[in-house]
Design an enzyme around this catalytic site. Structure first.
Site, mmCIF file in Angstrom:
data_model
loop_
_atom_site.group_PDB
_atom_site.id
_atom_site.type_symbol
_atom_site.label_atom_id
_atom_site.label_comp_id
_atom_site.label_asym_id
_atom_site.label_seq_id
_atom_site.Cartn_x
_atom_site.Cartn_y
_atom_site.Cartn_z
ATOM 1 N N LYS A 258 0.835 -1.205 0.000
ATOM 2 C CA LYS A 258 0.000 0.000 0.000
ATOM 3 C C LYS A 258 0.869 1.254 0.000
ATOM 4 O O LYS A 258 0.607 2.215 -0.681
ATOM 5 C CB LYS A 258 -0.885 -0.002 1.246
ATOM 6 C CG LYS A 258 -2.001 -1.011 1.176
ATOM 7 C CD LYS A 258 -2.762 -1.031 2.492
ATOM 8 C CE LYS A 258 -3.223 -2.436 2.776
ATOM 9 N NZ LYS A 258 -3.801 -2.638 4.075
ATOM 10 N N ARG A 259 1.929 1.188 0.802
ATOM 11 C CA ARG A 259 2.708 2.413 0.985
ATOM 12 C C ARG A 259 3.519 2.784 -0.252
ATOM 13 O O ARG A 259 3.931 3.912 -0.409
ATOM 14 C CB ARG A 259 3.608 2.299 2.209
ATOM 15 C CG ARG A 259 4.591 1.160 2.123
ATOM 16 C CD ARG A 259 5.510 1.135 3.332
ATOM 17 N NE ARG A 259 6.379 -0.021 3.279
ATOM 18 C CZ ARG A 259 6.036 -1.225 3.676
ATOM 19 N NH1 ARG A 259 4.837 -1.447 4.151
ATOM 20 N NH2 ARG A 259 6.878 -2.237 3.574
#
Ligand code: GLU
Length: 287
Positions: A258-259
């Protein structure tokens, strides 16, 4: 009748899903189907600061688009905090957890001073009763940590024999019967200061409650199995079989996360890619 086979996909609704999640969910569902078993979806939303209802809704939408079918009702961890409190109370009763008043910074400083250096493990002990009482009276927040010393004493010879079966592969190629080494994680937090529960406790509890026989998930959670196996042993819960899978990497060789702003399933769908094409790209057997 063949042995039951129950597996699950257990995302945290802290962001939109990407290819890595799709692979994990489809792999678990395909395994359940191949075994004539059950596939569950569990929403792991105990991190109240980061979990959002809109991400949960997006998870359901994305998984339906992928063509997956999961059993209802879906367990949402935040609806069951009392269950986790009960486990914690049982562990407290047996002296297996202790209050930790340290801040994150204090823990990191302490780890940094440890002779073995780099390994991020923390080992502590309960405070002397008068000191603890003073902090409680002052309203200082605390987490509950699992005491490895107490756990070891309680399990006795069973401590050394603790193991889990890995049918997939850990990041170092681990496969087969793996000796569980919870000491690698240190005295983990079982209940966070803010929400009163933490990941390992909620996962181990729910896998046992839901009769999960096979934990199929990314190899980034391989180390978690060492800790979760200990919690299972302490609570008398069955040991599931583990199948950790490789993590997908993007064209740059980096894993989807996600990051890292990996392309989301929502974006992939908006580009007109079909679920079948994505399944093909990821190399998961067709539904
Ligand atoms: N909720 C965890 C995550 O999203 C996965 C837990 C598990 O599969 O054991 O990383």
């Amino acid at each position: 009748m063949s042995a039951p086979f129950v597996t699950r996909f257990a995302p945290s609704p802290t962001g939109l899903l990407h290819r890595g999640h799709a692979f994990s969910a489809m792999a678990a569902e395909a395994a359940a189907r191949a075994a004539g078993g059950r596939f569950l979806l569990r929403i792991e939303d105990i991190d109240t600061a980061r979990s959002r209802p809109e991400f949960e809704a997006a998870i359901l939408e994305d998984l339906a688009w992928l063509g997956l079918d999961w059993e209802r009702p879906v367990r949402r961890q935040s609806d069951h905090l009392a269950d986790y409190q009960a486990v914690l109370a049982a562990l407290r009763e047996r002296g297996l957890v202790y209050r930790c008043f340290r801040t994150r910074k204090e823990v990191l400083d302490e780890i940094g001073r440890a002779p073995h250096g780099a390994v991020e493990t923390f080992r502590g002990a309960p405070l002397p009763p008068d000191e603890e009482a003073a902090r409680l009276a002052a309203g200082r927040p605390f987490a509950w940590r699992l005491s490895l010393d107490a756990a070891r004493a309680e399990l006795g010879p069973a401590w050394e024999a603790l193991s889990f079966t890995e049918e997939g592969e850990g990041p170092g190629g681990e496969h087969g019967v793996i000796p569980a080494r919870p000491e690698r994680a240190g005295d983990v937090v079982l209940a966070r200061k803010d929400v009163g529960v933490a990941y390992h406790l909620a996962v181990a509890h729910d896998d046992a409650l839901q009769g999960v026989t096979h934990v199929i998930r990314g190899e980034d959670l391989f180390e978690a199995a060492h800790v979760q196996r200990l919690i299972q042993a302490l609570m008398g819960w069955p040991a599931p079989t583990y199948r950790h899978h490789r993590l997908l990497t993007g064209p740059d060789g980096k894993r989807f996360a996600k990051r890292d702003k990996a392309e989301t399933l929502r974006d992939i769908r908006a580009r007109g890619v079909t679920a079948a094409a994505l399944r093909d790209e990821l190399g998961v057997p067709a539904a």
